[in-house]
Design a protein around this motif. Structure first.
Motif: not given
Length: 245
Positions: A104, A120, A124, A165, A168
């Motif tokens: 991302g 994302v 992920n 991120y 995730s």
């Protein structure tokens, strides 16, 4: 992680690696193949997968297989069909390395576009859910199977601007822990690995001014990956492992 690598420690094992065309996934494919495993190379870019395939074959290691799949657009049926093909061709799946992931953009939480957040999470988290769910019956056919999620320190403690991120990776840790608990008395083990600061394209995107010479290479961190895929780690379940400890 200090791990003494025995020759052919992965002999006769069938291992699927996502994101195996580049970076850590590519190195894991080469390292596992060198240790006797048959690798199923999964990724989006066929040319990259073919290059890894060719390198494995040229070295005389077990002939791999290629599964071109875009994790962003794949449906549940795509994963179910893939699992059926793997079962028909190989009978079992001994290992699964969930390596593919996207970063991302580093930005304030309030400025994350919905489309970027969804991308994302899709790659992920959601794709991992669908992939593992589809492959559980094939993994259960192995004498001992290892599923390895790719984590991050950002999945343990959130940090400013790493919004999608980081979230995730928290989700990845949660998924691994739920599965490890559910399958605690089975032949499948689930763990996560934090590669740490490693010279990859994702790392360069996050830290463009960083001197890559100060970082570990993907090859440097392979001992931890080998340990967690090898039978030596039977009994290790639900653990978060630092590859660079």
């Amino acid at each position: 992680m200090n791990y003494s690598i025995k020759p052919n420690t992965l002999k006769n094992k069938i291992i699927l690696i996502t994101g195996s065309g580049d970076g850590i996934g590519r190195q894991a494919a080469l390292t596992f193949a060198e240790q006797g495993a048959t690798i199923i190379l999964l990724g989006r870019t066929v040319a990259k997968l073919e290059a890894v395939y060719d390198q494995i074959v040229e070295n005389g290691w077990p002939q791999p297989a290629i599964v071109p799949l875009d994790l962003q657009g794949a449906t549940e049926k795509n994963y179910i069909d893939m699992a059926s093909t793997i079962e028909a061709q190989f009978g079992v799946l001994d290992g699964l390395l969930l390596n593919a992931g996207v970063l991302g953009t580093l930005r304030p939480f309030g400025q994350i576009p919905e489309q970027e957040w969804q991308q994302v999470m899709q790659i992920n988290v959601h794709s991992q859910f669908l992939l593992v769910k589809a492959l559980l019956p094939v993994l259960a056919k192995a004498d001992h199977a290892s599923v390895l999620f790719t984590s991050s320190g950002l999945g343990k403690k959130g940090r400013s601007y790493w919004g999608a991120y980081s979230v995730s990776k928290f989700a990845t840790e949660g998924m691994m822990q739920v599965l490890a608990d559910e399958y605690a008395n089975s032949t499948i083990r689930f763990n996560s690995i934090n590669p740490g600061p490693t010279h990859t394209k994702l790392r360069t995107r996050a830290y463009p001014a960083e001197d890559s010479k100060t970082l570990c290479t993907p090859a440097d961190i392979m001992p931890a990956y080998l340990y967690l895929m090898a039978d030596d780690s039977i009994g290790t379940n639900g653990e978060y492992i630092e590859a660079q400890e």
